[in-house]
Scaffold this motif. Structure first.
Motif, short mmCIF file in Angstrom:
data_model
loop_
_atom_site.label_atom_id
_atom_site.label_comp_id
_atom_site.label_asym_id
_atom_site.label_seq_id
_atom_site.Cartn_x
_atom_site.Cartn_y
_atom_site.Cartn_z
N CYS A 1 6.84 12.55 12.64
CA CYS A 1 6.51 12.33 11.22
C CYS A 1 7.45 11.30 10.62
O CYS A 1 7.02 10.34 9.97
CB CYS A 1 6.65 13.63 10.41
N SER A 2 8.75 11.49 10.83
CA SER A 2 9.71 10.60 10.17
C SER A 2 9.65 9.21 10.79
O SER A 2 10.02 8.22 10.14
CB SER A 2 11.12 11.19 10.21
N THR A 3 9.16 9.08 12.03
CA THR A 3 9.04 7.77 12.66
C THR A 3 7.79 7.04 12.18
O THR A 3 7.84 5.87 11.80
CB THR A 3 9.00 7.90 14.19
N LEU A 4 6.63 7.75 12.20
CA LEU A 4 5.38 7.10 11.83
C LEU A 4 5.40 6.65 10.38
O LEU A 4 4.77 5.66 10.01
CB LEU A 4 4.20 8.04 12.07
N SER A 5 6.10 7.40 9.52
CA SER A 5 6.18 6.99 8.12
C SER A 5 7.28 5.96 7.91
O SER A 5 7.53 5.54 6.78
CB SER A 5 6.43 8.21 7.24
N MET B 1 5.90 12.62 2.44
CA MET B 1 5.92 11.31 3.09
C MET B 1 4.54 10.66 3.10
O MET B 1 4.37 9.50 2.74
CB MET B 1 6.37 11.45 4.55
N ALA B 2 3.53 11.45 3.55
CA ALA B 2 2.20 10.90 3.71
C ALA B 2 1.65 10.41 2.36
O ALA B 2 1.18 9.28 2.24
CB ALA B 2 1.27 11.95 4.32
N CYS B 3 1.74 11.28 1.33
CA CYS B 3 1.24 10.89 0.01
C CYS B 3 2.06 9.74 -0.56
O CYS B 3 1.52 8.78 -1.12
CB CYS B 3 1.29 12.06 -0.96
N GLY B 4 3.38 9.85 -0.44
CA GLY B 4 4.25 8.86 -1.03
C GLY B 4 4.01 7.49 -0.47
O GLY B 4 3.97 6.49 -1.21
N LEU B 5 3.82 7.41 0.84
CA LEU B 5 3.57 6.13 1.48
C LEU B 5 2.36 5.44 0.89
O LEU B 5 2.40 4.25 0.55
CB LEU B 5 3.30 6.34 2.96
#
Lengths: 218, 218, 218, 218
Positions: free
Chosen positions: C159-163, D185-189
C-alpha cells in the motif's frame, strides 16, 4: 495592455521598490537566522531592514486599498496580497513576476508557453524551498531530539519534501516546524505538479513536431 | 527535414562518434567507481578513456560554436550542450536520440506518439538512475555513518528516489551526495511525470478505440 | 468487431479457460506462500496446480504463435504475452479484461470512459499490490534483519509503495525482494498516474456539466 | 435545473438537516476521541448525538430508496450513499456540496471551473485528513510501540500521507490503523491529483491569457 487607472499606475511604479524591499526582507531574515551576532549593532540593523520592508508592504497595501475605492471587497479579491502582508516571507515569490515583466515576451508561439510555466513554477518552488528551509530551521535547530542540526540539513529536508520523496532522515519535530512544513508541502505539491504537467505536455509537442505530425491538443 | 547548413551536416556526422564516446565515458566511469584497481595500469587506461571522451565533447562543442558563426548567444541557446560539456555523465542521455534516429519512424499515427514519449522518458530515467547511483555511490561509500555500503544499495536508493517513494532506509549523508541526489530528484520527477502522463493519455485512447468512441482530445 | 481469423477465434475460446487457470495459479501460489504445509500431499497438489496452469499458458502461447503464421516477429509484437509466460504471476492482470468483456459496454458517453479507465487501472493496481506483496513476502520473511515479519506487513508495504508514500517502516532488504519491489514501483506508478489523471479529468467534466458549461476538452 | 420529482424535492429539503447532522456527527466523534470523560454524562450525550445523526442518515437513505420506486438497483447507483451510511465519518465530505449550492455560481467562465475543482478537492482533502487523523489516532494511541502519541502527531501523519511525502517518523502500527491509513491514501491520492492537475491547467490558462495568446485546450 496599458491600463491608466490610478491603481494600475501605482502598481507599475511600486513594482520595483517592492521587489527590492522583498529581496532585502529575505536577505535580512536569512542573515538573522543563519549568522546571528547577538549583542552587536548588526542584528539591530537587519531587524530594522526587516521592519522597514514590512512597513513598505503595509503602505503599498493601504494605498492600493484606498485607490481601489472599495471596502472589505478589496480584502477578498486581493487575498493573496493580504496573506503576503501577514507572512512577508512569501513576498519574494513576486520576484518571478518581475523577471517576466522584464522580458516582455508577447506573441510567442505556444511551445514557449510551457517553458514559461515551467520557469515560473520552478523558480517559485526554489524560492519556496529556500524560504521554507530558513523558517523550519529557525524553529527546529534548538529543539530537543532534532535531526536538523545544520542549515544544510534544512535544505536537504526541503528538497526531499518538495519532490515528495520524503526520506524521513531529517524531519521537523516541533509544532511550529511542522505547521510550516505542512504549508510548504501543500504549495510545493501544486507548483511541482505544474512543472511536471507542463514538461509532459511540452515533451509531447516536441515529439509530435519532430515527425511532422499534427501537434496533439494536450 | 534535410537541413544542409554546415552546422546540421556536422551534427549528422558527429552523432555516431559522440554516442560511442559517451558510452565509453559511462563505462570507464562505472569501472573506475565499481572495480577500481589502484596501482595497476588499468585505472590509468580507464582514466585515459574518460579524458579522451571529454576532449571529444569539447572539440564537438567548439566546432559547432565556430560553425554557428555566433558569439555568446550560442552558449545561451545551446545551454543543454554547455551543461553536458561540464557534466559529461549526462551525455549518455543522448543515446536515446540515436535510438530514435535509427528507427526513422515518421508519419506514425498518434497512438505511437505516446509510446515514443514513454520510451524516451523511460530510457532517460533508467540512464539517469544508473548514472546517479554511480555518482552518489562514489561520494557515499566511505562516508562515516553511511547506509549505502554496496552499489546494490545505491541502485535501490535510485529506484526509491526516482519513483518518489523514498523509504529512507538508504540515504546520502555527505554534502556531495545530497547535491547529486537533489539533481536526480528534480530531473527524475519531470521524466517520470512525462511517463505517467503519457501512459494515462494512451490508456484513455486505447479504451476509447475499443468501443468505437471518438477518441478524446486528451 | 467480429474478427474471424483463426487467431481471433482461438483467443475468444481460450479466454475463459486461461482466466480460470490464472486465478488457480494465483490461489495456488498464495496458499504455498502463506500456508505452506511441508511434508503433506497438499503442497504437492498446489504445486501441481501451479505447473498445470503454467503449461496451459505455454500451450496457448504456442498455439497463437502457430496460428499467427509468423516467426520471431510474433515474440516482439506479443511482448506482453511473452513476459506473462515467463512471469505467470502477472497473468491475473488479464482478469480485468474479462470483467470488461462481460460488461459489453459499447457506445457509452465519454464520462463512462473515464470511469472505465479508473476501474481498469484501479483493479490492476490492487491485483499488482496483492501479487507483489506475496512475491516480496516470500523473499523477505526469513531474511536476517527483515522488517516484514507477517503477510500483513507485506500488504502494508505494498500500500505505502503503490501510493508512493513510502514510510520506510517496512522495507525489503534482500536483493530478490528489492528487484520485485522496483518492478512493483514502476508498474504501480503508471497505473496510479492513470487513476489520478482520469479522476481529475472526470471531476472537471462533472463540475462543468453541473453548471451547464461546455465541457472542457481536457 | 429545477427537477420536480419527489426524489429531487426530498433531496433539496433534506440537504440542510443532513449537513447539520453530519457536522454534529463529526464534532461528537472528535470530542469522544480527543477529550473523553469516562464516567460522566457528557460522554453519553455525545454518543447520543452520534447515534441520532446516524439514525437521520438511515431515515434519509430509506426515504430516498422508497421514493425512487426501485429495488436493489438503488443500492448500486447510490453506492456512495450506501458507503456513507456504513461509514458516517465520510458524511462531512458532503459539506462541500452545500458550500457550492450556497454560492449559486452558474455561467461563470472556464477559469472559474478550475478554481471550483481545486476548492472542492482541496476542502475534501482537508476534511479527509482531519477525519482520517481522528480515526487513526483512536486506533493507535494506546498501541504498544506506537509513534503517534498525541493528536498533533496524528495530524502531522495525515499531512505527510496526503501529500505522499511519507517521512515515516509517525506511522500506524495496528492493523486497524493501517486499514484506515490505506483508505486515506487511496482517496487522498485521487483528490490531490485533482488539485494538482487543475492548478496546472489553470496556471497554463493564466499565462496564456497574459500574453493575449489563444488559451491552450489543456
Amino acid at each position: 495592455m496599458h491600463d491608466d487607472s490610478p491603481e494600475a499606475r501605482w502598481e507599475r511604479r511600486a513594482e520595483m521598490p517592492l521587489t527590492i524591499a522583498s529581496m532585502a526582507f529575505l536577505c535580512a531574515y536569512a542573515v538573522l537566522v543563519l549568522a546571528p551576532s547577538p549583542g552587536t549593532p548588526w542584528d539591530d540593523l537587519w531587524l530594522l531592514v526587516l521592519l522597514a520592508a514590512w512597513l513598505l508592504f503595509g503602505v503599498d497595501y493601504a494605498a492600493r486599498w484606498r485607490l481601489s475605492g472599495r471596502r472589505l471587497g478589496f480584502v477578498r479579491t486581493h487575498w493573496l496580497d493580504t496573506i503576503v502582508l501577514i507572512l512577508p516571507l512569501l513576498r519574494p515569490l513576486r520576484i518571478v513576476r518581475i523577471y517576466e515583466s522584464m522580458q516582455h515576451r508577447r506573441g510567442l508561439p505556444r511551445l514557449a508557453l510551457h517553458a514559461r510555466v515551467i520557469a515560473y513554477a520552478g523558480i517559485s518552488a526554489v524560492l519556496l524551498g529556500f524560504t521554507g528551509a530558513l523558517a523550519v530551521y529557525q524553529q527546529e535547530r534548538d529543539a530537543p531530539g532534532t535531526t536538523m542540526r545544520t542549515f544544510g540539513d534544512a535544505v536537504w529536508w526541503a528538497c526531499s519534501t518538495l519532490s515528495t520523496v520524503g526520506y524521513g532522515d531529517v524531519v521537523p519535530v516541533t509544532t511550529g516546524g511542522r505547521v510550516i512544513a505542512a504549508f510548504v508541502m501543500a504549495c510545493g505539491l501544486a507548483l511541482l505538479g505544474a512543472v511536471t504537467g507542463s514538461f509532459s505536455s511540452w515533451l509531447l509537442q516536441v515529439f509530435a513536431a519532430e515527425t511532422g505530425e499534427r501537434p496533439p491538443e494536450t
